[in-house]
Design an enzyme around this catalytic site. Structure first.
Site, PDB file in Angstrom:
ATOM      1  N   CYS A  36       4.949   6.199  -4.072  1.00 35.24           N
ATOM      2  CA  CYS A  36       5.323   5.228  -2.955  1.00 35.24           C
ATOM      3  C   CYS A  36       4.653   5.462  -1.662  1.00 35.24           C
ATOM      4  O   CYS A  36       4.097   6.698  -1.480  1.00 35.24           O
ATOM      5  CB  CYS A  36       6.742   5.007  -2.600  1.00 35.24           C
ATOM      6  SG  CYS A  36       8.069   4.794  -3.865  1.00 35.24           S
ATOM      7  N   CYS A  40       8.551   3.011   1.970  1.00 36.66           N
ATOM      8  CA  CYS A  40       9.250   2.172   0.699  1.00 36.66           C
ATOM      9  C   CYS A  40      10.497   1.987   0.861  1.00 36.66           C
ATOM     10  O   CYS A  40      11.489   2.900   1.402  1.00 36.66           O
ATOM     11  CB  CYS A  40       8.834   2.856  -0.220  1.00 36.66           C
ATOM     12  SG  CYS A  40       9.544   2.139  -1.785  1.00 36.66           S
ATOM     13  N   CYS A  67       4.490   1.857  -6.983  1.00 37.36           N
ATOM     14  CA  CYS A  67       5.515   1.324  -6.740  1.00 37.36           C
ATOM     15  C   CYS A  67       5.326  -0.223  -6.549  1.00 37.36           C
ATOM     16  O   CYS A  67       4.379  -0.743  -5.768  1.00 37.36           O
ATOM     17  CB  CYS A  67       6.395   2.123  -5.464  1.00 37.36           C
ATOM     18  SG  CYS A  67       7.882   0.951  -5.314  1.00 37.36           S
ATOM     19  N   CYS A  70       6.815  -1.324  -2.569  1.00 39.20           N
ATOM     20  CA  CYS A  70       5.958  -0.868  -1.383  1.00 39.20           C
ATOM     21  C   CYS A  70       4.573  -1.210  -1.565  1.00 39.20           C
ATOM     22  O   CYS A  70       3.737  -0.945  -0.607  1.00 39.20           O
ATOM     23  CB  CYS A  70       6.546   0.550  -0.878  1.00 39.20           C
ATOM     24  SG  CYS A  70       5.810   1.811  -1.911  1.00 39.20           S
ATOM     25  N   CYS A 317      -7.261   8.254  24.351  1.00 36.12           N
ATOM     26  CA  CYS A 317      -6.511   9.376  25.185  1.00 36.12           C
ATOM     27  C   CYS A 317      -5.870  10.049  24.024  1.00 36.12           C
ATOM     28  O   CYS A 317      -5.216  11.321  24.518  1.00 36.12           O
ATOM     29  CB  CYS A 317      -5.526   8.400  25.673  1.00 36.12           C
ATOM     30  SG  CYS A 317      -4.363   7.271  24.732  1.00 36.12           S
TER      31      CYS A 317
END
Length: 348
Positions: A36, A40, A67, A70, A317
């Site tokens: 995952c 997830c 998975c 996700c 930055c």
């Protein structure tokens, strides 16, 4: 080989579903055989049942399968097919006013469209479509057409309804906008998580990670300073920066040539220019940056200017750290800052 202390940090990120870690690691779950991404939504495994990987390829080679919840082999926040279809339908006919039967024709449930758009864009599908219609109307007004013609084109029969909707989305009534510019906002998926890009026809005004704290205030400041409406849509500078970001994250380029527009004081602009002169793969301290802009005692003001930067990665930055070598701060999160520094050092 991932160190033990880093595994503990990754596990905590997994428990918290921390989006700052998107793209930095994947977790294989020994009890299920799946791997995952950090965010997830599935029930979290115990630490001893987790195996951590830096790339999806490593997880696949270790015999874990992706998975289905996700979808770790897709971009973070993968666009659902329903959203993609409806966005394309709007772009094919942006002046269309959608009705229930239009969803039926596409075999899409209206409530599903509303829910998925709300999750993805922070507005319902109807609000998205309305914003797009009014954006077209705004273009007509800027090109000299009568307000009444624009109103009818946007499918509003009531002039008061048109003004109210226009003001709500654009921040000003049609008669007050004159030749004001419209800025377009688009969602960009990246390896480190989604970003939002806002641009006019000529330059990019904002590029930030979607989960940055205070992003809403940044966008509102942008709206107020430019006196522009901000609506969903694409523009040349957005397409340009999307291509450059893709090359950057793939390690093919560290340069950004997309035109940008600064909104800041002369001092802030000098700091941002100096930031862009720091070579990729190198860092500077806040004190060194202050000296470089001719204000050696103004390192706190330099740090504040860093925080006001609205063009993440382009105005780097993240290349500014503390004098003692500590990371300092970063609006996109310190995990992303460290990843960006390490990524830019590769190949130098």
């Amino acid at each position: 080989m991932i160190k033990a202390e880093l595994k503990q940090k990754y596990y905590q990120a997994l428990i918290e579903k921390n989006s700052e870690y998107e793209g930095l690691f994947y977790v294989g779950v020994k009890t299920t055989g799946v791997f995952c991404r950090p965010t997830c939504p599935a029930r979290k495994p115990k630490f001893e049942n987790c195996e951590f990987f830096e790339t999806a390829k490593e997880a696949l080679l270790a015999s874990f399968r992706p998975c289905k919840r996700c979808r770790p082999l897709s971009h973070p926040n993968h666009v659902p097919e329903t959203v993609r279809m409806l966005v394309e339908a709007i772009e094919a006919n942006p002046e269309k006013r959608w009705k229930e039967r239009d969803f039926e024709y596409l075999s899409i449930d209206a409530s599903t469209a509303r829910r998925q758009f709300k999750k993805r864009f922070g507005m319902t599908f109807v609000e998205y479509a309305r914003a797009r219609r009014i954006g077209m109307a705004m273009k007509q007004i800027r090109e000299g057409e009568n307000v009444i013609d624009a109103q009818l084109s946007a499918s509003y029969e009531s002039s008061s309804g048109f003004r109210d909707a226009f003001s709500r989305i654009m921040g000003a009534a049609p008669s007050q906008l004159g030749n004001g510019q419209v800025l377009k906002a688009e969602w960009l998926d990246t390896r480190l998580g989604p970003m939002v890009a806002i641009a006019g026809d000529e330059a990019l005004y904002l590029l930030e990670f979607v989960d940055r704290k205070g992003l809403e205030r940044e966008i509102e400041r942008l709206r107020q300073k430019t006196k522009c409406a901000i609506i969903p849509g694409s523009a040349g500078p957005i397409r340009s920066i999307a291509e450059e970001l893709h090359a950057y994250f793939d390690g093919k380029s560290k340069e950004f040539k997309t035109p940008v527009h600064y909104l800041g004081t002369p001092f802030q602009k000098s700091v941002w220019d100096e930031l862009r002169s720091i070579p990729a793969g190198e860092t500077r301290s806040y004190a060194e940056l202050a000296a470089a802009v001719g204000k050696p005692s103004a390192f706190r003001a330099v740090a504040q200017a860093n925080g006001m930067n609205q063009l993440a990665i382009i105005v780097p930055c993240h290349r500014v750290i503390n004098s003692d070598g500590g990371l300092g701060g970063y609006g996109g999160g310190l995990t992303r800052k460290q990843w960006l520094i390490n990524h830019e050092k590769q190949g130098n």
